[in-house]
Scaffold this motif. Structure first.
Motif, PDB file in Angstrom:
ATOM      1  N   TYR A  73       0.803  -1.221   0.000  1.00  0.00           N
ATOM      2  CA  TYR A  73       0.000   0.000   0.000  1.00  0.00           C
ATOM      3  C   TYR A  73       0.839   1.276   0.000  1.00  0.00           C
ATOM      4  O   TYR A  73       0.299   2.362  -0.201  1.00  0.00           O
ATOM      5  CB  TYR A  73      -0.943   0.014   1.209  1.00  0.00           C
ATOM      6  CG  TYR A  73      -2.034  -1.025   1.108  1.00  0.00           C
ATOM      7  CD1 TYR A  73      -3.197  -0.766   0.386  1.00  0.00           C
ATOM      8  CD2 TYR A  73      -1.893  -2.270   1.711  1.00  0.00           C
ATOM      9  CE1 TYR A  73      -4.199  -1.718   0.274  1.00  0.00           C
ATOM     10  CE2 TYR A  73      -2.887  -3.229   1.610  1.00  0.00           C
ATOM     11  CZ  TYR A  73      -4.036  -2.948   0.891  1.00  0.00           C
ATOM     12  OH  TYR A  73      -5.021  -3.897   0.776  1.00  0.00           O
ATOM     13  N   GLU A  74       2.133   1.143   0.247  1.00  0.00           N
ATOM     14  CA  GLU A  74       3.010   2.313   0.208  1.00  0.00           C
ATOM     15  C   GLU A  74       4.355   1.917  -0.396  1.00  0.00           C
ATOM     16  O   GLU A  74       4.882   0.841  -0.104  1.00  0.00           O
ATOM     17  CB  GLU A  74       3.234   2.895   1.607  1.00  0.00           C
ATOM     18  CG  GLU A  74       2.020   3.603   2.185  1.00  0.00           C
ATOM     19  CD  GLU A  74       2.334   4.286   3.501  1.00  0.00           C
ATOM     20  OE1 GLU A  74       1.803   5.380   3.731  1.00  0.00           O
ATOM     21  OE2 GLU A  74       3.115   3.727   4.293  1.00  0.00           O
ATOM     22  N   VAL A  75       4.884   2.793  -1.219  1.00  0.00           N
ATOM     23  CA  VAL A  75       6.206   2.594  -1.821  1.00  0.00           C
ATOM     24  C   VAL A  75       7.001   3.875  -1.608  1.00  0.00           C
ATOM     25  O   VAL A  75       6.495   4.970  -1.865  1.00  0.00           O
ATOM     26  CB  VAL A  75       6.103   2.295  -3.336  1.00  0.00           C
ATOM     27  CG1 VAL A  75       7.492   2.143  -3.947  1.00  0.00           C
ATOM     28  CG2 VAL A  75       5.256   1.056  -3.591  1.00  0.00           C
ATOM     29  N   VAL A  76       8.229   3.741  -1.121  1.00  0.00           N
ATOM     30  CA  VAL A  76       9.107   4.898  -0.929  1.00  0.00           C
ATOM     31  C   VAL A  76      10.295   4.754  -1.871  1.00  0.00           C
ATOM     32  O   VAL A  76      10.966   3.719  -1.876  1.00  0.00           O
ATOM     33  CB  VAL A  76       9.595   5.009   0.529  1.00  0.00           C
ATOM     34  CG1 VAL A  76      10.524   6.215   0.683  1.00  0.00           C
ATOM     35  CG2 VAL A  76       8.409   5.132   1.481  1.00  0.00           C
ATOM     36  N   VAL A  77      10.534   5.775  -2.667  1.00  0.00           N
ATOM     37  CA  VAL A  77      11.589   5.750  -3.680  1.00  0.00           C
ATOM     38  C   VAL A  77      12.688   6.731  -3.286  1.00  0.00           C
ATOM     39  O   VAL A  77      12.412   7.888  -2.966  1.00  0.00           O
ATOM     40  CB  VAL A  77      11.021   6.134  -5.064  1.00  0.00           C
ATOM     41  CG1 VAL A  77      12.137   6.210  -6.094  1.00  0.00           C
ATOM     42  CG2 VAL A  77       9.962   5.130  -5.498  1.00  0.00           C
ATOM     43  N   ALA A  78      13.927   6.248  -3.303  1.00  0.00           N
ATOM     44  CA  ALA A  78      15.084   7.110  -3.049  1.00  0.00           C
ATOM     45  C   ALA A  78      16.067   6.939  -4.196  1.00  0.00           C
ATOM     46  O   ALA A  78      16.355   5.822  -4.618  1.00  0.00           O
ATOM     47  CB  ALA A  78      15.755   6.745  -1.726  1.00  0.00           C
ATOM     48  N   ARG A  99       1.984   3.423 -12.888  1.00  0.00           N
ATOM     49  CA  ARG A  99       2.004   2.036 -13.354  1.00  0.00           C
ATOM     50  C   ARG A  99       3.007   1.190 -12.580  1.00  0.00           C
ATOM     51  O   ARG A  99       3.710   0.351 -13.146  1.00  0.00           O
ATOM     52  CB  ARG A  99       2.272   1.968 -14.854  1.00  0.00           C
ATOM     53  CG  ARG A  99       1.176   2.638 -15.681  1.00  0.00           C
ATOM     54  CD  ARG A  99       1.379   2.450 -17.162  1.00  0.00           C
ATOM     55  NE  ARG A  99       0.295   3.067 -17.919  1.00  0.00           N
ATOM     56  CZ  ARG A  99       0.214   3.067 -19.249  1.00  0.00           C
ATOM     57  NH1 ARG A  99       1.163   2.480 -19.961  1.00  0.00           N
ATOM     58  NH2 ARG A  99      -0.804   3.649 -19.861  1.00  0.00           N
ATOM     59  N   VAL A 100       3.059   1.442 -11.285  1.00  0.00           N
ATOM     60  CA  VAL A 100       3.832   0.587 -10.389  1.00  0.00           C
ATOM     61  C   VAL A 100       2.932  -0.571  -9.986  1.00  0.00           C
ATOM     62  O   VAL A 100       1.795  -0.364  -9.545  1.00  0.00           O
ATOM     63  CB  VAL A 100       4.301   1.365  -9.143  1.00  0.00           C
ATOM     64  CG1 VAL A 100       5.049   0.442  -8.184  1.00  0.00           C
ATOM     65  CG2 VAL A 100       5.191   2.529  -9.557  1.00  0.00           C
ATOM     66  N   TYR A 101       3.426  -1.801 -10.138  1.00  0.00           N
ATOM     67  CA  TYR A 101       2.595  -2.983  -9.931  1.00  0.00           C
ATOM     68  C   TYR A 101       2.457  -3.332  -8.457  1.00  0.00           C
ATOM     69  O   TYR A 101       3.034  -4.300  -7.954  1.00  0.00           O
ATOM     70  CB  TYR A 101       3.157  -4.165 -10.715  1.00  0.00           C
ATOM     71  CG  TYR A 101       3.043  -4.014 -12.212  1.00  0.00           C
ATOM     72  CD1 TYR A 101       2.093  -3.159 -12.777  1.00  0.00           C
ATOM     73  CD2 TYR A 101       3.883  -4.708 -13.063  1.00  0.00           C
ATOM     74  CE1 TYR A 101       1.987  -3.010 -14.145  1.00  0.00           C
ATOM     75  CE2 TYR A 101       3.781  -4.570 -14.442  1.00  0.00           C
ATOM     76  CZ  TYR A 101       2.828  -3.711 -14.970  1.00  0.00           C
ATOM     77  OH  TYR A 101       2.726  -3.561 -16.334  1.00  0.00           O
ATOM     78  N   VAL A 102       1.691  -2.499  -7.763  1.00  0.00           N
ATOM     79  CA  VAL A 102       1.303  -2.760  -6.376  1.00  0.00           C
ATOM     80  C   VAL A 102      -0.200  -2.515  -6.304  1.00  0.00           C
ATOM     81  O   VAL A 102      -0.876  -2.446  -7.337  1.00  0.00           O
ATOM     82  CB  VAL A 102       2.079  -1.847  -5.401  1.00  0.00           C
ATOM     83  CG1 VAL A 102       3.562  -2.200  -5.396  1.00  0.00           C
ATOM     84  CG2 VAL A 102       1.897  -0.372  -5.756  1.00  0.00           C
ATOM     85  N   ASN A 103      -0.746  -2.394  -5.106  1.00  0.00           N
ATOM     86  CA  ASN A 103      -2.168  -2.090  -5.000  1.00  0.00           C
ATOM     87  C   ASN A 103      -2.476  -0.782  -5.733  1.00  0.00           C
ATOM     88  O   ASN A 103      -1.773   0.218  -5.541  1.00  0.00           O
ATOM     89  CB  ASN A 103      -2.556  -1.974  -3.521  1.00  0.00           C
ATOM     90  CG  ASN A 103      -4.058  -1.888  -3.334  1.00  0.00           C
ATOM     91  OD1 ASN A 103      -4.684  -0.902  -3.694  1.00  0.00           O
ATOM     92  ND2 ASN A 103      -4.633  -2.928  -2.763  1.00  0.00           N
ATOM     93  N   PRO A 104      -3.496  -0.756  -6.587  1.00  0.00           N
ATOM     94  CA  PRO A 104      -3.784   0.458  -7.369  1.00  0.00           C
ATOM     95  C   PRO A 104      -4.044   1.695  -6.511  1.00  0.00           C
ATOM     96  O   PRO A 104      -3.848   2.823  -6.976  1.00  0.00           O
ATOM     97  CB  PRO A 104      -5.039   0.072  -8.164  1.00  0.00           C
ATOM     98  CG  PRO A 104      -5.010  -1.412  -8.228  1.00  0.00           C
ATOM     99  CD  PRO A 104      -4.394  -1.868  -6.942  1.00  0.00           C
ATOM    100  N   GLU A 105      -4.479   1.482  -5.271  1.00  0.00           N
ATOM    101  CA  GLU A 105      -4.741   2.610  -4.379  1.00  0.00           C
ATOM    102  C   GLU A 105      -3.493   3.034  -3.604  1.00  0.00           C
ATOM    103  O   GLU A 105      -3.548   3.970  -2.803  1.00  0.00           O
ATOM    104  CB  GLU A 105      -5.854   2.245  -3.389  1.00  0.00           C
ATOM    105  CG  GLU A 105      -7.168   1.869  -4.041  1.00  0.00           C
ATOM    106  CD  GLU A 105      -7.735   3.001  -4.891  1.00  0.00           C
ATOM    107  OE1 GLU A 105      -7.654   4.168  -4.446  1.00  0.00           O
ATOM    108  OE2 GLU A 105      -8.238   2.723  -5.994  1.00  0.00           O
ATOM    109  N   ALA A 106      -2.397   2.339  -3.826  1.00  0.00           N
ATOM    110  CA  ALA A 106      -1.167   2.625  -3.081  1.00  0.00           C
ATOM    111  C   ALA A 106      -0.617   3.996  -3.449  1.00  0.00           C
ATOM    112  O   ALA A 106      -0.858   4.526  -4.537  1.00  0.00           O
ATOM    113  CB  ALA A 106      -0.126   1.550  -3.352  1.00  0.00           C
TER     114      ALA A 106
END
Length: 278
Positions: free
Chosen positions: A42-47, A95-102
């Motif tokens: 549900y959450e993705v953090v990009v660094a 278009r990151v393949y995780v939960n669409p609501e993430a």
């Protein structure tokens, strides 16, 4: 700079797709290995550095390659148009393949080429909790240097070139499967360890640092990078044809010099010397 100029040409957006494809592949592999569904993320953090982070979010990165070398997002922040250089976007839009609501978060930039990867580094070492003078060095094509103490921090980015990432080295390679990541010389031979334990394909940055240290420690290379036996190159893993040459050593020396200059300048501005780093 090559990535910035590439993204300005007819292949605009190609790097964004490449980053996204690589990330989605890793997400699928992680889910497979750990036994859960991507729908549970549900959450993705990009660094990443300023260029890579903005490429991931499909932003125009041309301003990063021009003086004063700042991201479009940083310009907007300095102009008061946004409250932070951090980014946020819905996963389905990227278009990151995780939960669409993430929600996908991009960590904040520090300044110019000192990007979100450095921000992540500072969080990882909990620099605010450090009581002594601390120096953080993130070695790469652009090396970031941070010196901090008692709530004060100074940082700089120095163009070191790709040598420590395997570039310009004949048998250099990134830190991927088959890369020699550590080397020790024992009984006249190099003993090594590869990433994932497979057959050696080349030498990554940490392995190259080890190799230089071992050559110097055992008297096989002079301080100027000349082999003691006056040859042009020396075998490292002869059964796989992997060697190390004087040209390789020269490229690494230039990268090291750039890194050292960045560290020295930041220390001088901070008012300390190497002996003050704990």
């Amino acid at each position: 700079m090559h990535r910035i100029s590439y993204d300005a040409g007819p292949c605009r957006g190609e790097l964004h797709k490449a980053i996204l494809n690589a990330l989605n592949y890793e997400i699928r592999e992680m889910c497979r290995r750990l036994g859960f569904s991507r729908q549970e993320i549900y959450e993705v953090v990009v660094a990443g550095n300023s260029t890579m982070r903005d490429l991931f979010f499909n932003l125009d990165v041309q301003s990063i390659g021009q003086r004063p070398y700042k991201s479009m997002i940083e310009h907007e922040f300095l102009e008061g148009k946004r409250q932070t250089t951090a980014l946020g976007e819905e996963a389905r839009h990227l278009r990151v393949y995780v939960n669409p609501e993430a929600k996908v978060y991009g960590m904040p930039l520090v300044a110019s080429h000192v990007g979100a990867d450095t921000a992540a580094d500072l969080v990882a070492i909990d620099i605010e909790a450090q009581r002594e003078v601390v120096m953080l060095v993130d070695v790469g094509t652009n090396t970031e240097v941070v010196v901090g103490h008692a709530g004060r921090m100074l940082t700089a980015s120095c163009p070191a070139g790709p040598a420590f990432e395997g570039g310009l080295i004949k048998y250099g390679m990134p830190g991927s499967d088959g890369a020699i990541e550590s080397i020790r010389r024992t009984n006249g031979r190099f003993e090594y360890r590869t990433i994932e334990g497979g057959n050696p394909q080349g030498i990554c940055g940490s392995g190259l640092i080890d190799l230089l240290a071992e050559l110097r420690r055992h008297g096989q290379m002079t301080p100027k990078g000349v082999f003691a036996n006056k040859t042009y190159e020396t075998p490292v893993v002869p059964e796989y044809g992997i060697t190390f040459s004087r040209e390789d050593a020269s490229n690494l020396a230039q990268a090291k010099a750039a890194n050292y200059c960045g560290q020295f300048i930041v220390m001088r501005q901070f008012g300390i010397g190497p002996e003050d780093i704990t």
